[in-house]
Design an enzyme around this catalytic site. Structure first.
Site: not given
Length: 532
Positions: A56, A89-90
């Protein structure tokens, strides 16, 4: 002439912009390999000596200590994305890094940063319009649709090894805490989905991952205060308090001088009568279980036990709120104000069970629980921590869809469709305005490119094929991140990867706005302040 302090370091103009772009790319390079279902994990040692194993991006970047201001800005982005929509998020980090990289040749051609930013703003509006045109609406009552949707979120995570168990749990938990409440403008109702507060993840090491489940109610890590109290009650009447069941202690030291021996006994009797009176007020509403956030004295335990009431003390405020939502009780602040309507009767079974070497109180079989606990079992603490992070992401994804029930095709299909729309817009634009639009169109392709790269496909061949398919067969064609083949996300026998509209829009907005912000910086002054 020296104006700045000797210790300060200053970058201006082109060198500042290139330094910022380099820093942003370095951060994007860290998390690039964690995108997609074939993602690698990162192992980090936190300052306390604990280990974090995750893919994450937010969890990874949170642990990394950077000194460059632009890199700090990038880390902030992933945190904002995580708080806002919980997933992507990535993607947002990789996309921002790419947006800045494609701006480098434009700066080399002496295009002014404000011109590039203006072009980026046009690109943002075009991208959002393109996403809106290919979005499909989802029926929230169709559980299979929701399961497929979460599959695209969990599929890239570590817990995808467990199959559908985690997905099933996330969907059940999120739909359970959905509540309708009045809108702020006083017209109609809005949906409120507070998974952070009302869907608690309880991690208990040991057992099989298959034993994990969503309780039809709540649990908390407490045992009854007195060993002779009942540990199993069917259809319990539950009373929740946030006041202490013990004699009031003075805030400051109090000295009492006693001249007669009887006065001492009188003092003790008054204390006892006070507690007895409190317990009598509680017993009057006939509860089976009393839970308080404060302490319970030995004497109060004795009176409650004689009345056949099980008592719990020092429960966390957040846990108490969840119990209240699950069994329909109201938390009371004083025992003399307790009414019949405050007692919760929505719970079907109260039981204290031992899991491992800890005691847990379960309130299960609730009639209409608006709060729940997700019980996670598994081999080690690190595995459970990672699964909890994945579950939080999955619950956020469903929350986004409940609040805005629109989906976009995954697997890089939406990014490719946006890229095509931007190229068309660039062809129609005049003069230098088309350069930034083309640059953003190129940057958008980084997501399908990274997906293909991470699963070991031949990147150039796959991307060329994807472009051709999007041109001829429509915007739902993307890359299957497991096999690296181009396939139709909408077809029944395809991988069926769909992503929430809210996540994708937030990602594009954040990436473009953040890259515009970083590009407009032309001076970096980093100084060491002298003490004093």
């Amino acid at each position: 002439m020296l104006v700045l302090n000797q210790n300060t370091k200053r970058d201006t103009g082109r060198s500042a912009q290139l330094a910022n772009i380099g820093a942003a790319q370095a951060v994007a390079g860290i998390v690039r390999s964690t995108l997609g279902p074939r993602a690698m994990l990162k192992m980090l040692l936190d300052p306390m000596g604990g280990i974090v194993i995750t893919n994450d991006a937010n969890a990874i970047l949170r642990e990394i200590d950077v000194s460059h201001p632009a890199a700090k800005q990038m880390i902030e982005l992933s945190r904002a994305q995580d708080e806002e929509v919980g997933d992507g998020t990535t993607t947002v980090i990789v996309l921002t890094g790419e947006m800045l990289q494609v701006a480098e040749p434009l700066l080399a051609r002496n295009l002014h940063p404000t011109v590039i930013c203006r072009g980026y703003a046009t690109a943002r509006d075009t991208a959002i319009a393109a996403c809106a045109s290919i979005a499909k609406t989802v029926d929230l009552n169709d559980r299979n649709e929701l399961l497929k949707l979460v599959q695209s979120c969990i599929g890239t995570k570590f817990s995808s090894r467990w199959g559908d168990k985690v997905i099933e749990m996330a969907v059940t938990a999120t739909l359970r805490v959905v509540q309708e409440r009045g809108a702020s403008d006083g017209k109609g109702t809005v949906k409120e989905v507070d998974t952070k507060r009302y869907a608690k993840v309880e991690k208990v090491p040991g057992g099989e991952p298959a034993d994990s489940r969503v309780l039809n109610g709540v649990m908390f890590n407490k045992d009854v205060t007195h060993p002779r109290m009942r540990r199993k009650i069917e259809k319990p009447r539950i009373l929740l308090l946030d006041c202490p069941l013990e004699y009031k202690k003075g805030d400051s030291a109090t000295n009492v001088e006693i001249t007669k021996e009887e006065d001492w006994n009188t003092l003790l009797r008054i204390e006892e009568e006070y507690i007895e009176h409190m317990c009598a007020q509680i017993v009057a509403v006939r509860p089976d279980v009393v839970i308080t956030e404060k302490g319970v004295s030995d004497l109060a335990q004795h009176y409650l036990m004689k009345a056949n009431i099980s008592a719990f003390r020092r429960l966390r405020k957040t846990d108490n709120n969840r119990v209240a939502r699950a069994c329909g009780a109201t938390i009371c602040s004083r025992t003399d104000e307790v009414q019949e309507s405050d007692v919760g009767v929505g719970c079907g079974l109260f039981e204290v069970r031992k899991i491992g070497d800890e005691y847990f109180a379960f309130l299960e079989e609730c009639a209409d629980p608006k709060a729940c606990t997700l019980l996670l079992r598994g081999g080690s603490k690190d595995v459970l921590m990672e699964v909890e992070r994945n579950l939080q992401d999955a619950m956020q994804v469903i929350r986004n869809v409940v609040l805005e029930p629109k989906l976009l095709p995954g697997g890089g299909a939406a990014e490719m469709a946006v890229s095509r729309a931007l190229r068309a817009k660039a062809d129609a634009a005049a003069g230098i305005a088309q350069y930034p639009l083309r640059a953003v169109a190129d940057a958008m392709e980084v997501i399908p490119r990274t997906l293909a790269n991470n699963c070991g496909a031949k990147v150039i061949r796959v991307l060329t094929e994807l472009r051709a398919k999007q041109q001829t067969d429509g915007p739902t064609w993307g890359i299957d991140g497991d096999t690296g083949k181009v396939c139709d996300m909408a077809s029944e026998d395809g991988p069926q990867i769909w992503e929430p509209y809210a996540v994708k829009i937030q990602t594009i907005k954040t990436a473009i706005e953040a890259s515009s912000l970083i590009l407009r910086v032309d001076d970096i002054v980093s100084g060491i302040k002298k003490a004093g």
